[in-house]
Design a protein around this motif. Sequence first.
Motif: not given
Length: 350
Positions: A2-8, A151-157
């Motif tokens: 799963t890819f945890s990131t911003h909804n956009a 990087p830059f808190h864009l998300g986490t795999y």
Amino acid sequence: MTFSTHNALQKQWIPVYGFAGVILVFVPYIQIVGYALCLLAGIVWFFERTRKQLEQSLRLHIHSHESLLFVGDETEVQVMLDGSETVERLGLPIRVRLKSNTALSFPDHDRSPNSLDLTLRTDQARHMLRVQAEFRGPAYIEECVLAVPLPFHLGTYLLECPIEKRWTVLPSLTLHPPVGTKRLALGDRPLTASPLRNPLQVLGSKPYEGEPVKEIDWVATAKLGRVQSKVFQKTSLDTFTFAVDLSGPSGYTLHHDFESIISQVAYVTTRLLKEECKVELFINRFNGEGKMEHISLQEGERGSRLILMMLADLHPGNRFISTDAFVRMVERKRLKQSHLVWFNQHNLYD
């Protein structure tokens, strides 16, 4: 994975960004918005492509030479990461989070002993870590998650890796609380014939040849008129029947300190089997077939292993037999020529 990131930045927005970007590119004065949406669609597509690559390549394996542990034992396990070259090529860090059940702990992490958060080196295929057995019973790692942050808190795999490695924690051979074996009585046998207290029994006498004074047979000396010494032999043909009743005073519910009873059984059993005795075991628990747990006459290391594995499998959630019914069943099925020893609430403490 799963890819945890911003909804956009979720993958379902790729067609929306792409279509809107293509349309807005041809609209005067807002072409820049169209280009931005097309760029955003490409970024999200790249994130999704990276997710698939990581999902296909990343695997975590845990290997240990030990599968049986006693309470308090420590062992080293190898953590092997497959696909680390993919993460290294992307230049991303990778972390692993392990969570064990209560029977296992990670001694290097005192703040949360059942959890481990570790950064893995991508240039190193194997990592070593220590685990410690805490409680009797099955031990395993119930949760293993690989995390690759962007990087830059864009998300986490996040990738869940099931761990198939299992350990069995055997009961402690150290009595806790410390108790002796006086009240067990070992079938009301005399002290001189008990393999736990004196593994030798007197066989006869022979002419004195300088043995210690305590080994002089004074009765034979008086009869023959010359000094005689005792001849001993090892009590290696003793057989015991152990009846383990884990019920409390009521006879139905479990004893509040049944772990000490199990520890007592493990301690005495291993001691007797090391002295080349034979042990038969009854436990007031129903097995999978609805019958009383019974281990027939055992001896040596094989018997010790079998009994310890049975004791390690006991759980408060099992179905147990009441004390009265258990006594009748043991008396009916036990070996009549063996020494019957009860392990229950009455001989838990000296």
